[in-house]
Design a protein around this motif. Sequence first.
Motif, PDB file in Angstrom:
ATOM      1  N   VAL A 165      37.083  60.361 -52.159  1.00  8.46           N
ATOM      2  CA  VAL A 165      36.578  59.021 -51.892  1.00  8.46           C
ATOM      3  C   VAL A 165      35.394  58.744 -52.821  1.00  8.46           C
ATOM      4  O   VAL A 165      34.795  59.671 -53.377  1.00  8.46           O
ATOM      5  N   ALA A 166      35.064  57.452 -52.961  1.00 17.25           N
ATOM      6  CA  ALA A 166      33.946  57.050 -53.825  1.00 17.25           C
ATOM      7  C   ALA A 166      32.879  56.342 -53.004  1.00 17.25           C
ATOM      8  O   ALA A 166      33.204  55.509 -52.153  1.00 17.25           O
ATOM      9  N   LEU A 167      31.622  56.685 -53.242  1.00 20.36           N
ATOM     10  CA  LEU A 167      30.497  56.037 -52.580  1.00 20.36           C
ATOM     11  C   LEU A 167      29.840  55.073 -53.553  1.00 20.36           C
ATOM     12  O   LEU A 167      29.543  55.432 -54.702  1.00 20.36           O
ATOM     13  N   ARG A 168      29.619  53.834 -53.091  1.00 19.66           N
ATOM     14  CA  ARG A 168      29.027  52.806 -53.939  1.00 19.66           C
ATOM     15  C   ARG A 168      27.889  52.120 -53.195  1.00 19.66           C
ATOM     16  O   ARG A 168      28.028  51.771 -52.016  1.00 19.66           O
ATOM     17  N   PRO A 169      26.760  51.899 -53.843  1.00 19.21           N
ATOM     18  CA  PRO A 169      25.638  51.219 -53.190  1.00 19.21           C
ATOM     19  C   PRO A 169      25.960  49.747 -52.956  1.00 19.21           C
ATOM     20  O   PRO A 169      26.782  49.147 -53.659  1.00 19.21           O
ATOM     21  N   PRO A 210      33.004  55.277 -63.471  1.00 16.05           N
ATOM     22  CA  PRO A 210      32.027  56.304 -63.867  1.00 16.05           C
ATOM     23  C   PRO A 210      30.761  56.318 -63.015  1.00 16.05           C
ATOM     24  O   PRO A 210      30.158  57.366 -62.796  1.00 16.05           O
ATOM     25  N   GLY A 211      30.360  55.178 -62.481  1.00 19.25           N
ATOM     26  CA  GLY A 211      29.134  55.118 -61.686  1.00 19.25           C
ATOM     27  C   GLY A 211      29.312  55.484 -60.231  1.00 19.25           C
ATOM     28  O   GLY A 211      28.333  55.529 -59.468  1.00 19.25           O
ATOM     29  N   ASP A 212      30.532  55.779 -59.811  1.00 16.26           N
ATOM     30  CA  ASP A 212      30.784  56.103 -58.407  1.00 16.26           C
ATOM     31  C   ASP A 212      30.329  57.530 -58.078  1.00 16.26           C
ATOM     32  O   ASP A 212      30.408  58.430 -58.917  1.00 16.26           O
ATOM     33  N   GLU A 213      29.879  57.719 -56.850  1.00 14.06           N
ATOM     34  CA  GLU A 213      29.597  59.051 -56.332  1.00 14.06           C
ATOM     35  C   GLU A 213      30.871  59.541 -55.626  1.00 14.06           C
ATOM     36  O   GLU A 213      31.222  59.046 -54.549  1.00 14.06           O
ATOM     37  N   VAL A 214      31.587  60.480 -56.245  1.00 15.93           N
ATOM     38  CA  VAL A 214      32.881  60.919 -55.725  1.00 15.93           C
ATOM     39  C   VAL A 214      32.699  62.160 -54.852  1.00 15.93           C
ATOM     40  O   VAL A 214      31.999  63.099 -55.228  1.00 15.93           O
ATOM     41  N   ARG A 215      33.333  62.134 -53.685  1.00 19.26           N
ATOM     42  CA  ARG A 215      33.270  63.261 -52.770  1.00 19.26           C
ATOM     43  C   ARG A 215      34.680  63.588 -52.261  1.00 19.26           C
ATOM     44  O   ARG A 215      35.499  62.697 -52.055  1.00 19.26           O
TER      45      ARG A 215
END
Length: 387
Positions: A347-351, A316-321
């Motif tokens: 894809v998912a962006l994670r800090p 849920p916390g991922d930034e999906v693009r």
Amino acid sequence: MPWKEVTRMSQRVEFVSLARKAESNLAEICRRFGISRRIGYKWLERYDLEGIAGLQDRSRRPQTSPKRTADSMEEAVLAVRQEHATWGGRKIRARLQTLGWQDVPAASTITEILRRHGCIDPEESAKHKAWNRFEAQAPNALWQMDFKGHFEAAEGRCHPLTVLDDHSRYALGLQACPDEKGITVQQRLILVFRRYGLPDKILVDNGSPWGSDGDHPFTLLTVWLMRQGIRVLHSRVYHPQTLGKDERFHRTLWAEVSQYCVGLDLEACQGRFERWRDMYNFERPHEALGMATPASRYRPSARSFQESLAPIEYSPGDEVRKVQQGGKISYRNREYSLPKAFCGQYVALRPTSQDGLMDVYFCEHKIMHLDLKTRTSKSVTHVPERL
């Protein structure tokens, strides 16, 4: 579905070998071989009662072992050597013991017999020196895959595609391909995956169709493998020893079968490959395995091939693009480049713990770093450092 006519006996032998493993799921093995559980139980029962002979069709004359007369042991040694022209003393000794011969001489004695009869080339023998190699801890933990030694066929060229289990040296796939394109490999791999299941990792080199180099490891083929949950590893550049087992397998393949396929059509090449693969897996003693056969150490994977894949689910916390045309994604009103092989994928962006640095994931695989300060992206390569 009936057994394939051309390789009926070899498929039964392979089925029994895989189904008798303690960890095997019989229903799944039967499904992969395209037979019912009733038929599977029938062949297992016949094998338990009669051994290999029990796998013959009842209407056929039972296959017997080659007749061994009261000749000298030298004749037996030379007969095995004639059948397997590249085998040395240790393999011939192990094979004779497997065939039931008593009082088989030492490997050194067998080597002397071969030398006396002019079967050993001293210069060629000096070339074969063993490498120190790694080994995966269990079957299907790591497969090695490569093209090697393409040769002239009746039309065009034959490109042998080899797939080898690292732990057992079991030859999972040996395909006579017309080219080395990604779609060709994918079609052949589907057949292998349906039969044996999925590995945890696959080790490949840095050539086409696996990836152009260490900085550009992603292709449509490797993305498809990752989508199946397989981690793709690339060998170190200019270091063929990383794929040492497959390289050694290729030398054996050329010496024992490929050189005799030059000029044949692909169908004929495939027939010879299949017969040789059965011999390699079930008969040929392997020195790295203590003279055991690859089949004695292999078992099928518990992970089945997924014909239809479910949508990718991220946290849920991922930034999906979604990766757009040309491999572009947008984040915070800035555009970043990803490999074009991911076009159309999510894809998912994670800090990360480092300020201004984001990790990009495809399924569970970390594939890229995004540097928000410099607005650049860089591939994450998975090169095994100790292979």
